[in-house]
Design a protein around this motif. Structure first.
Motif, PDB file in Angstrom:
ATOM      1  N   LEU A 115       0.841  -1.203   0.000  1.00 45.19           N
ATOM      2  CA  LEU A 115       0.000   0.000   0.000  1.00 45.19           C
ATOM      3  C   LEU A 115       0.882   1.262   0.000  1.00 45.19           C
ATOM      4  O   LEU A 115       0.660   2.195  -0.777  1.00 45.19           O
ATOM      5  N   ALA A 116       1.893   1.269   0.861  1.00 49.11           N
ATOM      6  CA  ALA A 116       2.801   2.421   0.913  1.00 49.11           C
ATOM      7  C   ALA A 116       3.576   2.558  -0.401  1.00 49.11           C
ATOM      8  O   ALA A 116       3.749   3.664  -0.930  1.00 49.11           O
ATOM      9  N   ASP A 117       4.030   1.432  -0.950  1.00 51.59           N
ATOM     10  CA  ASP A 117       4.735   1.469  -2.237  1.00 51.59           C
ATOM     11  C   ASP A 117       3.825   2.029  -3.333  1.00 51.59           C
ATOM     12  O   ASP A 117       4.270   2.802  -4.188  1.00 51.59           O
ATOM     13  N   GLY A 118       2.567   1.613  -3.316  1.00 52.09           N
ATOM     14  CA  GLY A 118       1.620   2.091  -4.326  1.00 52.09           C
ATOM     15  C   GLY A 118       1.364   3.579  -4.181  1.00 52.09           C
ATOM     16  O   GLY A 118       1.227   4.300  -5.182  1.00 52.09           O
ATOM     17  N   LEU A 119       1.293   4.050  -2.940  1.00 53.69           N
ATOM     18  CA  LEU A 119       1.159   5.495  -2.704  1.00 53.69           C
ATOM     19  C   LEU A 119       2.369   6.220  -3.316  1.00 53.69           C
ATOM     20  O   LEU A 119       2.223   7.219  -4.022  1.00 53.69           O
ATOM     21  N   MET A 120       3.557   5.687  -3.065  1.00 55.30           N
ATOM     22  CA  MET A 120       4.771   6.320  -3.603  1.00 55.30           C
ATOM     23  C   MET A 120       4.765   6.285  -5.137  1.00 55.30           C
ATOM     24  O   MET A 120       5.107   7.271  -5.789  1.00 55.30           O
ATOM     25  N   ASP A 121       4.367   5.157  -5.710  1.00 55.77           N
ATOM     26  CA  ASP A 121       4.287   5.064  -7.180  1.00 55.77           C
ATOM     27  C   ASP A 121       3.369   6.141  -7.750  1.00 55.77           C
ATOM     28  O   ASP A 121       3.698   6.776  -8.762  1.00 55.77           O
ATOM     29  N   VAL A 164     -12.259   0.129  -2.241  1.00 54.47           N
ATOM     30  CA  VAL A 164     -12.247  -0.100  -0.790  1.00 54.47           C
ATOM     31  C   VAL A 164     -11.318  -1.276  -0.482  1.00 54.47           C
ATOM     32  O   VAL A 164     -10.522  -1.235   0.465  1.00 54.47           O
ATOM     33  N   GLN A 165     -11.433  -2.319  -1.309  1.00 52.32           N
ATOM     34  CA  GLN A 165     -10.591  -3.504  -1.079  1.00 52.32           C
ATOM     35  C   GLN A 165      -9.121  -3.162  -1.238  1.00 52.32           C
ATOM     36  O   GLN A 165      -8.281  -3.585  -0.457  1.00 52.32           O
ATOM     37  N   ASN A 166      -8.810  -2.408  -2.288  1.00 55.16           N
ATOM     38  CA  ASN A 166      -7.447  -1.924  -2.500  1.00 55.16           C
ATOM     39  C   ASN A 166      -7.521  -0.426  -2.792  1.00 55.16           C
ATOM     40  O   ASN A 166      -7.911  -0.029  -3.894  1.00 55.16           O
ATOM     41  N   PRO A 167      -7.158   0.411  -1.823  1.00 64.07           N
ATOM     42  CA  PRO A 167      -7.270   1.858  -1.997  1.00 64.07           C
ATOM     43  C   PRO A 167      -6.519   2.364  -3.230  1.00 64.07           C
ATOM     44  O   PRO A 167      -6.817   3.451  -3.729  1.00 64.07           O
ATOM     45  N   LEU A 168      -5.557   1.594  -3.716  1.00 65.69           N
ATOM     46  CA  LEU A 168      -4.828   2.006  -4.913  1.00 65.69           C
ATOM     47  C   LEU A 168      -5.670   1.824  -6.169  1.00 65.69           C
ATOM     48  O   LEU A 168      -5.296   2.294  -7.243  1.00 65.69           O
ATOM     49  N   ILE A 228      -5.886  -3.860  -9.749  1.00 63.55           N
ATOM     50  CA  ILE A 228      -6.037  -5.307  -9.754  1.00 63.55           C
ATOM     51  C   ILE A 228      -4.671  -5.914 -10.029  1.00 63.55           C
ATOM     52  O   ILE A 228      -3.831  -5.244 -10.635  1.00 63.55           O
ATOM     53  N   PRO A 229      -4.485  -7.177  -9.576  1.00 62.87           N
ATOM     54  CA  PRO A 229      -5.406  -8.023  -8.836  1.00 62.87           C
ATOM     55  C   PRO A 229      -5.435  -7.687  -7.346  1.00 62.87           C
ATOM     56  O   PRO A 229      -4.473  -7.173  -6.802  1.00 62.87           O
ATOM     57  N   ALA A 230      -6.586  -7.988  -6.727  1.00 58.48           N
ATOM     58  CA  ALA A 230      -6.687  -7.998  -5.266  1.00 58.48           C
ATOM     59  C   ALA A 230      -7.377  -9.303  -4.890  1.00 58.48           C
ATOM     60  O   ALA A 230      -8.312  -9.726  -5.570  1.00 58.48           O
ATOM     61  N   LEU A 231      -6.887  -9.931  -3.847  1.00 59.09           N
ATOM     62  CA  LEU A 231      -7.452 -11.202  -3.402  1.00 59.09           C
ATOM     63  C   LEU A 231      -8.188 -10.961  -2.088  1.00 59.09           C
ATOM     64  O   LEU A 231      -7.591 -10.552  -1.100  1.00 59.09           O
ATOM     65  N   VAL A 232      -9.509 -11.222  -2.115  1.00 55.04           N
ATOM     66  CA  VAL A 232     -10.327 -10.965  -0.927  1.00 55.04           C
ATOM     67  C   VAL A 232     -10.552 -12.293  -0.201  1.00 55.04           C
ATOM     68  O   VAL A 232     -11.076 -13.246  -0.784  1.00 55.04           O
ATOM     69  N   LEU A 233     -10.135 -12.341   1.052  1.00 52.25           N
ATOM     70  CA  LEU A 233     -10.246 -13.576   1.838  1.00 52.25           C
ATOM     71  C   LEU A 233     -11.616 -13.675   2.488  1.00 52.25           C
ATOM     72  O   LEU A 233     -12.404 -12.725   2.484  1.00 52.25           O
ATOM     73  N   ASP A 234     -11.867 -14.840   3.067  1.00 50.27           N
ATOM     74  CA  ASP A 234     -13.124 -15.137   3.758  1.00 50.27           C
ATOM     75  C   ASP A 234     -13.599 -14.025   4.683  1.00 50.27           C
ATOM     76  O   ASP A 234     -14.778 -13.677   4.722  1.00 50.27           O
ATOM     77  N   ASP A 235     -12.672 -13.466   5.450  1.00 49.67           N
ATOM     78  CA  ASP A 235     -13.037 -12.480   6.474  1.00 49.67           C
ATOM     79  C   ASP A 235     -13.054 -11.055   5.927  1.00 49.67           C
ATOM     80  O   ASP A 235     -13.162 -10.101   6.694  1.00 49.67           O
ATOM     81  N   GLY A 236     -12.927 -10.926   4.605  1.00 50.39           N
ATOM     82  CA  GLY A 236     -12.977  -9.599   4.003  1.00 50.39           C
ATOM     83  C   GLY A 236     -11.611  -8.948   3.830  1.00 50.39           C
ATOM     84  O   GLY A 236     -11.484  -7.959   3.119  1.00 50.39           O
ATOM     85  N   LEU A 277      -5.783  -8.784  -0.002  1.00 57.05           N
ATOM     86  CA  LEU A 277      -4.327  -8.782  -0.189  1.00 57.05           C
ATOM     87  C   LEU A 277      -3.980  -8.255  -1.579  1.00 57.05           C
ATOM     88  O   LEU A 277      -4.693  -8.494  -2.543  1.00 57.05           O
ATOM     89  N   TYR A 278      -2.882  -7.551  -1.673  1.00 53.70           N
ATOM     90  CA  TYR A 278      -2.298  -7.068  -2.907  1.00 53.70           C
ATOM     91  C   TYR A 278      -0.865  -6.728  -2.581  1.00 53.70           C
ATOM     92  O   TYR A 278      -0.499  -6.710  -1.399  1.00 53.70           O
ATOM     93  N   ASP A 279       0.042  -6.447  -3.512  1.00 50.16           N
ATOM     94  CA  ASP A 279      -0.142  -6.541  -4.934  1.00 50.16           C
ATOM     95  C   ASP A 279       0.008  -7.989  -5.398  1.00 50.16           C
ATOM     96  O   ASP A 279      -0.031  -8.901  -4.562  1.00 50.16           O
ATOM     97  N   SER A 280       0.235  -8.190  -6.699  1.00 51.35           N
ATOM     98  CA  SER A 280       0.253  -9.547  -7.234  1.00 51.35           C
ATOM     99  C   SER A 280       1.338 -10.415  -6.591  1.00 51.35           C
ATOM    100  O   SER A 280       1.114 -11.608  -6.361  1.00 51.35           O
ATOM    101  N   SER A 281       2.494  -9.846  -6.275  1.00 51.38           N
ATOM    102  CA  SER A 281       3.562 -10.685  -5.685  1.00 51.38           C
ATOM    103  C   SER A 281       3.197 -11.121  -4.277  1.00 51.38           C
ATOM    104  O   SER A 281       3.553 -12.232  -3.859  1.00 51.38           O
TER     105      SER A 281
END
Lengths: 202, 202
Positions: free
Chosen positions: A100-106, B46-50, B53-61, B64-68
């Protein structure tokens, strides 16, 4: 082992690596070397074909990048799991905070590049707004849930501090007005991590 | 556990995650869900403020990102160290290969964005050339030292295949003419990894 870190003082991604190295007590094994991408013979483009800093050049000439890979490497070199939790959701929360911080910087860098690499008459406000929106949403998400300040600080906190420092450096610290909690967070980080002030861009 | 992967079919970063999931036998635990960033109510932001995509949404909401980070998470979920070596230089060589391929894709995406987000009269050829230079140098470095094709393929090879696939998709496969060895490499990858063809953009 001596390593060379290709960097530039204003780079927030290089700052992240430099702070991580300091926290891991590895700074004295790393020689800092600036780059000059206006020089056609600049070796950075061979070390990292993407022509991006930071790149960490090892003893045998192997170069590692990007900044998150370098940080993982340094953490391993220091014995492992000191600034990146080894497993479980703790690990992925921290790596997500770093992303998230890296993306903000990007998104900040792309706004700076608009001025650096494009004549004024070719600037495009909707593109700048698009990047500014990413910064604003990332900032709001960080303010709502700042990374815990562990001792030593983990990479999520280090990256977050570098992102805020970049907003101070390139965007006049405008983020501070609406975010007193995050200002206090950064002050606590700065007090706990001397490398933050030591790596501040001029 | 069911996870949701926010993606778009043309995204090379999402393709990397989808191929990794397939190689790790996790595809049936992942529901694919496209995004519509023209919709102001799009939950991806909301899932990824940046807003990426991709963002992976887990069971509990938790998202996770980024792709790596997602790929590291999936590898762990599948028992660990199946597509990312656990330690030593083997690990960092693979992560560096992934970063190189990701950087190639980033530089390609920025060229595509020039057309998508900026009117023609605001295009700036030196910026496009700058990004094309990154792609060309990355391609040359990959051609000189393509990732080994292990079974299962590691994330360096998966990312490299996605980068070449992106050049096929958005840049008419122009890379093929000068790189017969790499064309053969991609054919071997495609034969070994059915998910590559299954995730090809239209």
């Amino acid at each position: 082992m001596t390593m060379i870190l290709r960097f530039a003082p204003p780079s927030p991604f290089a700052r992240k690596v430099r702070i991580a190295a300091s926290v891991l007590d590895l700074s004295d094994q790393i020689t800092l070397e600036t780059t000059d991408l206006n020089d056609p013979a600049e070796t950075l483009r061979v070390q990292n074909p993407l022509g991006k800093i930071p790149a960490l050049v090892l003893d045998d000439g192997t170069a590692l990048y990007d900044s998150s890979v370098i940080v993982q490497y340094l953490d391993t070199l220091a014995g492992g799991v000191r600034i990146i939790p080894p497993s479980g959701m703790a690990r992925f929360q921290v790596l997500r905070q770093e992303a998230l911080a890296d993306g903000l910087m990007d998104a900040g860098v792309l706004q700076v590049y608009e001025g650096r690499y494009r004549p004024a008459e070719l600037h495009h406000q909707p593109w700048l707004d698009r990047q500014a929106g990413k910064v604003a949403r990332a900032l709001a998400a960080i303010a709502a849930d700042p990374p815990p300040l562990d001792e030593p600080p983990h990479i999520g906190a280090i990256a977050t501090a570098c992102a805020l420092g970049y907003l101070d450096f390139r965007f006049s610290g405008d983020w501070r007005a609406g975010n007193p909690g995050l200002v206090a967070w950064l002050e606590r980080f700065e007090a706990a991590v001397p490398a933050y002030a030591q790596t501040a861009p001029e």
